[in-house]
Design a protein around this motif. Structure first.
Motif, mmCIF file in Angstrom:
data_model
loop_
_atom_site.group_PDB
_atom_site.id
_atom_site.type_symbol
_atom_site.label_atom_id
_atom_site.label_comp_id
_atom_site.label_asym_id
_atom_site.label_seq_id
_atom_site.Cartn_x
_atom_site.Cartn_y
_atom_site.Cartn_z
ATOM 1 N N HIS A 127 -36.454 -57.110 111.779
ATOM 2 C CA HIS A 127 -37.282 -57.426 112.938
ATOM 3 C C HIS A 127 -36.390 -57.513 114.173
ATOM 4 C CE1 HIS A 127 -35.826 -61.499 112.038
ATOM 5 N NE2 HIS A 127 -36.110 -61.784 113.293
ATOM 6 N N LEU A 128 -37.002 -57.459 115.335
ATOM 7 C CA LEU A 128 -36.294 -57.624 116.599
ATOM 8 C C LEU A 128 -36.239 -59.115 116.904
ATOM 9 C CD1 LEU A 128 -35.080 -56.289 119.199
ATOM 10 C CD2 LEU A 128 -37.383 -56.498 120.150
ATOM 11 N N ALA A 129 -35.066 -59.693 116.880
ATOM 12 C CA ALA A 129 -34.898 -61.126 117.126
ATOM 13 C C ALA A 129 -34.850 -61.413 118.630
ATOM 14 C CB ALA A 129 -33.614 -61.621 116.466
ATOM 15 N N GLY A 130 -35.399 -62.546 119.019
ATOM 16 C CA GLY A 130 -35.337 -62.978 120.416
ATOM 17 C C GLY A 130 -36.219 -62.197 121.361
ATOM 18 N N ARG A 131 -37.194 -61.486 120.852
ATOM 19 C CA ARG A 131 -38.043 -60.613 121.653
ATOM 20 C C ARG A 131 -38.711 -61.333 122.822
ATOM 21 N NH1 ARG A 131 -42.042 -60.076 123.966
ATOM 22 N NH2 ARG A 131 -44.051 -59.289 123.575
ATOM 23 N N LEU A 173 -34.336 -55.633 124.868
ATOM 24 C CA LEU A 173 -35.533 -56.036 124.135
ATOM 25 C C LEU A 173 -35.285 -57.267 123.276
ATOM 26 C CD1 LEU A 173 -36.930 -52.588 122.944
ATOM 27 C CD2 LEU A 173 -37.482 -53.874 125.030
ATOM 28 N N GLY A 174 -34.079 -57.401 122.763
ATOM 29 C CA GLY A 174 -33.731 -58.508 121.870
ATOM 30 C C GLY A 174 -32.463 -58.157 121.117
ATOM 31 N N PHE A 175 -32.348 -58.674 119.907
ATOM 32 C CA PHE A 175 -31.116 -58.532 119.135
ATOM 33 C C PHE A 175 -31.399 -58.202 117.671
ATOM 34 C CE2 PHE A 175 -30.062 -61.100 122.746
ATOM 35 C CZ PHE A 175 -28.768 -60.738 123.074
ATOM 36 N N ILE A 176 -30.397 -57.639 117.012
ATOM 37 C CA ILE A 176 -30.420 -57.533 115.563
ATOM 38 C C ILE A 176 -30.285 -58.970 115.050
ATOM 39 C CG2 ILE A 176 -29.211 -56.647 113.526
ATOM 40 C CD1 ILE A 176 -30.577 -54.470 115.237
ATOM 41 N N PRO A 177 -31.073 -59.388 114.066
ATOM 42 C CA PRO A 177 -31.000 -60.770 113.588
ATOM 43 C C PRO A 177 -29.581 -61.168 113.167
ATOM 44 C CG PRO A 177 -32.892 -59.665 112.643
ATOM 45 C CD PRO A 177 -32.095 -58.617 113.358
ATOM 46 N N ARG A 178 -29.214 -62.408 113.478
ATOM 47 C CA ARG A 178 -27.842 -62.863 113.243
ATOM 48 C C ARG A 178 -27.413 -62.815 111.781
ATOM 49 N NH1 ARG A 178 -26.815 -67.944 115.965
ATOM 50 N NH2 ARG A 178 -28.714 -67.553 117.090
ATOM 51 N N ASN A 179 -28.322 -62.914 110.857
ATOM 52 C CA ASN A 179 -27.928 -62.848 109.447
ATOM 53 C C ASN A 179 -27.782 -61.407 108.946
ATOM 54 O OD1 ASN A 179 -30.700 -62.379 109.579
ATOM 55 N ND2 ASN A 179 -31.096 -63.310 107.588
ATOM 56 N N GLU A 180 -27.990 -60.427 109.846
ATOM 57 C CA GLU A 180 -27.911 -59.022 109.448
ATOM 58 C C GLU A 180 -27.033 -58.183 110.379
ATOM 59 O OE1 GLU A 180 -31.757 -57.342 108.182
ATOM 60 O OE2 GLU A 180 -32.600 -59.282 108.778
ATOM 61 N N ASN A 181 -26.316 -58.803 111.318
ATOM 62 C CA ASN A 181 -25.647 -58.031 112.362
ATOM 63 C C ASN A 181 -24.134 -57.879 112.212
ATOM 64 O OD1 ASN A 181 -24.679 -60.553 113.054
ATOM 65 N ND2 ASN A 181 -25.697 -60.639 115.038
ATOM 66 N N ARG A 182 -23.514 -58.585 111.301
ATOM 67 C CA ARG A 182 -22.054 -58.630 111.234
ATOM 68 C C ARG A 182 -21.421 -57.243 111.010
ATOM 69 N NH1 ARG A 182 -19.300 -63.524 108.256
ATOM 70 N NH2 ARG A 182 -18.541 -64.192 110.267
ATOM 71 N N ASP A 183 -21.929 -56.475 110.061
ATOM 72 C CA ASP A 183 -21.354 -55.151 109.788
ATOM 73 C C ASP A 183 -21.586 -54.189 110.953
ATOM 74 O OD1 ASP A 183 -20.415 -55.983 107.327
ATOM 75 O OD2 ASP A 183 -22.084 -55.113 106.203
ATOM 76 N N ILE A 184 -22.794 -54.232 111.532
ATOM 77 C CA ILE A 184 -23.077 -53.360 112.680
ATOM 78 C C ILE A 184 -22.155 -53.715 113.843
ATOM 79 C CG2 ILE A 184 -24.799 -52.721 114.417
ATOM 80 C CD1 ILE A 184 -26.928 -53.095 112.260
#
Length: 114
Positions: free
Chosen positions: A12-16, A62-73
């Motif tokens: 999902h788009l976080a912080g939308r 628009l927002g962010f990649i969720p923090r629990n899924e963004n480390r590798d990206i």
């Protein structure tokens, strides 16, 4: 025949609701290509990855990649592989909670031969 890209993840788009999505809501469509950009100065998340929509040469956060899924990206973007990811809107649902209104599909692009 080789695939042009490979599925990486959905999220999902976080912080939308805290950013520019409302400014461009009427222009957002399923399949719309978005840009991922590292935000190393983000005070809330050291691995923050922004999701950006560009319209008429202007960028909208628009927002962010969720923090629990963004480390590798985040790590891959920091290594300079900014064109590696293809990020697109996979679903839009305006009738649900803002954190669940926009879903993204991220794929890895095949490297172009020189």
């Amino acid at each position: 025949m080789k695939a042009h890209q490979m599925f990486y993840m959905d999220c999902h788009l976080a912080g939308r609701k805290f950013h520019d999505a409302d400014l461009v809501w009427d222009y957002l469509r399923v399949g719309q290509q978005l840009r991922l950009e590292r935000d190393p100065q983000n005070p809330h998340d050291p691995y923050a990855v922004q999701v950006i929509y560009t319209k008429d040469g202007e960028d909208y956060l628009l927002g962010f990649i969720p923090r629990n899924e963004n480390r590798d990206i985040a790590a891959i973007l920091e290594m300079g592989w900014v064109e590696l990811f293809d990020c697109r809107i996979s679903s839009i649902n305006p009738d649900t909670h803002p954190e669940n209104q926009i879903y993204l599909t991220i794929s890895i692009r095949r490297r172009q031969k020189k």
